[in-house]
Enzyme design. Structure first.
Site, short mmCIF file in Angstrom:
data_model
loop_
_atom_site.label_atom_id
_atom_site.label_comp_id
_atom_site.label_asym_id
_atom_site.label_seq_id
_atom_site.Cartn_x
_atom_site.Cartn_y
_atom_site.Cartn_z
N CYS A 169 -49.24 -3.97 -13.54
CA CYS A 169 -48.17 -3.05 -13.91
C CYS A 169 -47.30 -2.98 -12.53
CB CYS A 169 -48.80 -1.30 -14.09
SG CYS A 169 -49.72 -1.31 -15.45
N ARG A 170 -47.50 -2.20 -11.47
CA ARG A 170 -46.59 -2.10 -10.45
C ARG A 170 -46.12 -3.19 -9.70
NH1 ARG A 170 -50.01 2.51 -7.65
NH2 ARG A 170 -51.52 1.14 -8.45
N SER A 171 -47.06 -3.76 -9.45
CA SER A 171 -47.00 -5.12 -8.29
C SER A 171 -45.99 -6.22 -9.08
CB SER A 171 -48.01 -5.72 -7.62
OG SER A 171 -48.78 -6.19 -8.10
N ASP B 128 -49.09 5.16 -10.17
CA ASP B 128 -49.98 4.43 -11.17
C ASP B 128 -49.67 4.90 -12.64
OD1 ASP B 128 -51.84 2.89 -12.77
OD2 ASP B 128 -53.46 3.36 -11.45
N ASN C 139 -52.64 -5.52 -10.18
CA ASN C 139 -51.64 -6.50 -10.39
C ASN C 139 -51.42 -6.75 -12.02
OD1 ASN C 139 -51.34 -10.05 -9.71
ND2 ASN C 139 -49.64 -8.45 -9.40
N CYS D 227 -50.64 -3.97 -5.54
CA CYS D 227 -50.95 -2.53 -6.31
C CYS D 227 -52.47 -2.78 -6.49
CB CYS D 227 -50.15 -2.56 -7.58
SG CYS D 227 -50.29 -3.60 -8.93
P1 4NP Z 1 -51.35 -1.48 -11.38
O1 4NP Z 1 -51.82 -0.39 -12.45
O2 4NP Z 1 -52.22 -1.14 -10.22
O3 4NP Z 1 -49.81 -0.82 -11.12
O4 4NP Z 1 -51.48 -2.80 -11.98
C1 4NP Z 1 -53.31 -0.37 -12.91
C2 4NP Z 1 -53.90 -1.33 -13.85
C3 4NP Z 1 -54.99 -1.29 -14.21
C4 4NP Z 1 -55.88 -0.38 -13.68
C5 4NP Z 1 -55.40 0.83 -12.71
C6 4NP Z 1 -54.26 0.71 -12.38
N1 4NP Z 1 -57.19 -0.27 -14.23
O5 4NP Z 1 -58.02 0.57 -13.83
O6 4NP Z 1 -57.67 -1.09 -14.90
#
Ligand code: 4NP
Length: 157
Positions: free
Chosen positions: A13-15, A125, A11, A8
């Protein structure tokens, strides 16, 4: 050994959720000796960080423990090590396509390619949204994990 990498943006939340859910499924099916998985982000902001507290709490309520996971950034070398490199959304996929060495494109896809019944291609996201976003991530990732395991069984096991 079949190796799967979930990717993602951050790294956190989703992944990591996909990694925890898929590892749990693989263990329940008695396939831990045949299938390994990891996760990474296209971005570098959260390298070394534990997954987001909201994601860990939502996962824990469903029996998935993400506490031991730490963020890392995806590398071109991951396309040599992993049989599947699976993006959570189209933006992640576009960034992975740029990084992917020639000849390795076949390994690249989206997690939800394996869950067509969910009717969407992206795991949204959840970072800037409410609690329901984290539940939605888990619903989609659980469906993707089941479909992915079926694909691995058909192709490798
Ligand atoms: P992820 O979510 O891609 O599912 O881990 C996010 C975590 C942090 C951010 C964006 C998306 N950020 O902008 O910090």
């Amino acid at each position: 050994m079949v190796n799967v990498l979930f990717v993602c943006l951050g790294n956190i939340c989703r992944s990591p959720a996909a990694e925890g859910v898929f590892r749990s499924l693989v263990e329940r099916e008695g396939l831990a000796g045949r299938i390994a998985c990891d996760s990474a982000g296209t971005g570098s902001w959260h390298v070394g960080k534990v997954p987001d507290a909201r994601m860990r709490a939502a996962a824990k309520r469903r029996g998935y423990d993400l506490d031991s996971l730490r963020g890392r950034q995806v590398t071109a070398g991951d396309f040599e090590r992993f049989d599947y490199v699976l993006a959570m959304d189209g933006e992640n996929l576009a960034n992975l396509s740029i990084l992917c060495p020639k000849g390795r494109e076949v390994r690249l896809g989206r997690l939800l390619d394996f869950a067509p019944e969910m009717g969407r291609r992206d795991v949204p996201d959840p970072y800037y949204g409410g609690a329901d976003g984290f539940e939605r991530v888990l619903d989609l990732v659980e469906a993707g994990a089941r479909g992915l395991l079926a694909d691995i069984r058909a192709r490798y096991l």
